[in-house]
Design a protein around this motif. Structure first.
Motif, PDB file in Angstrom:
ATOM      1  N   SER A   6       0.832  -1.211   0.000  1.00  0.00           N
ATOM      2  CA  SER A   6       0.000   0.000   0.000  1.00  0.00           C
ATOM      3  C   SER A   6       0.864   1.259   0.000  1.00  0.00           C
ATOM      4  O   SER A   6       0.391   2.331  -0.366  1.00  0.00           O
ATOM      5  N   MET A  53      -4.211   2.626  -4.123  1.00  0.00           N
ATOM      6  CA  MET A  53      -5.389   1.789  -3.914  1.00  0.00           C
ATOM      7  C   MET A  53      -6.435   2.611  -3.160  1.00  0.00           C
ATOM      8  O   MET A  53      -6.199   2.978  -2.008  1.00  0.00           O
ATOM      9  N   THR A  58      -7.100   3.342   0.951  1.00  0.00           N
ATOM     10  CA  THR A  58      -5.957   2.925   1.784  1.00  0.00           C
ATOM     11  C   THR A  58      -4.995   4.068   2.070  1.00  0.00           C
ATOM     12  O   THR A  58      -3.823   3.827   2.356  1.00  0.00           O
ATOM     13  N   GLY A  80      -1.516   3.376   3.566  1.00  0.00           N
ATOM     14  CA  GLY A  80      -0.422   3.624   2.634  1.00  0.00           C
ATOM     15  C   GLY A  80       0.600   4.584   3.214  1.00  0.00           C
ATOM     16  O   GLY A  80       1.804   4.391   3.061  1.00  0.00           O
ATOM     17  N   ASN A 130       2.655   2.762   5.913  1.00  0.00           N
ATOM     18  CA  ASN A 130       3.609   1.830   5.318  1.00  0.00           C
ATOM     19  C   ASN A 130       4.718   2.552   4.562  1.00  0.00           C
ATOM     20  O   ASN A 130       5.859   2.090   4.554  1.00  0.00           O
ATOM     21  N   ASP A 139       5.245  -8.522  -4.130  1.00  0.00           N
ATOM     22  CA  ASP A 139       3.800  -8.383  -4.244  1.00  0.00           C
ATOM     23  C   ASP A 139       3.187  -9.075  -5.455  1.00  0.00           C
ATOM     24  O   ASP A 139       2.001  -8.881  -5.745  1.00  0.00           O
ATOM     25  N   ARG A 148       1.008  -3.990  -7.545  1.00  0.00           N
ATOM     26  CA  ARG A 148       1.133  -2.531  -7.566  1.00  0.00           C
ATOM     27  C   ARG A 148       1.175  -1.999  -8.985  1.00  0.00           C
ATOM     28  O   ARG A 148       1.045  -0.792  -9.206  1.00  0.00           O
TER      29      ARG A 148
END
Length: 166
Positions: free
Chosen positions: A62, A67, A70, A74, A77, A159, A163
């Motif tokens: 994120s 997204m 988020t 995000g 993170n 991921d 992404r």
């Protein structure tokens, strides 16, 4: 080589983590003053870290993907990932890296209950590898960063390509 990161260390408790007021952390427009960063780690940890050692943070994809819904997650993170290069310089020669996983089949997703399979299918459809990740894959990414003595200040995105926004 074997990894015994907690050998000889006491298990930290919540009380052993200093609060902002107890640590004297200075807040500014840039956030936490860098000189106070070691105070945010478990107090017993830094003296026990080998000069050839490694710290690996776990963030989330994120931080790198747009997204909807988020933004807060995000930002948190992204802040975790931003620590890696800064602390890699500040704590040298200790290496500091970060792993940024995507959607991984873990108990974190238990809140989706009956929709879990459908939720994962939706994420898998948006991921170039066509599936969600497995915990073992994230562990392998962390093990790589710990074991590679020349990787420092890096965020490894693990991921499956979600992404990339397919």
């Amino acid at each position: 080589p074997t990894c015994e990161p907690t050998k000889g260390m006491e298990t930290p408790t919540m009380e052993s983590y200093p609060s902002a007021s107890a640590s004297g952390t200075k807040m500014s427009t840039n956030g936490i003053a860098s000189s106070d960063m070691p105070k945010l780690a478990p107090p017993s940890a830094l003296p026990h870290l080998s000069r050839e050692g490694s710290i690996t943070f776990v963030s989330a994809v994120s931080a790198q993907a747009a997204m909807p819904g988020t933004a807060g997650l995000g930002a948190i993170n992204a802040a975790i990932a931003a620590l890696a290069p800064i602390l890699a310089v500040e704590l040298k020669p200790i290496r500091v890296n970060c792993v940024s996983p995507g959607v991984v089949d873990t108990p974190w997703w238990d809140f989706t209950a009956e929709q879990r399979e459908q939720t994962f299918a939706g994420f898998a459809a948006r991921t170039p590898v066509g599936r969600v990740g497995q915990p073992r894959e994230i562990a392998e990414a962390i093990a790589f960063l710990i074991g590679n003595g020349f990787t420092n200040g890096h965020t490894l995105i693990c991921d499956g390509g979600i992404r990339l926004g397919q």
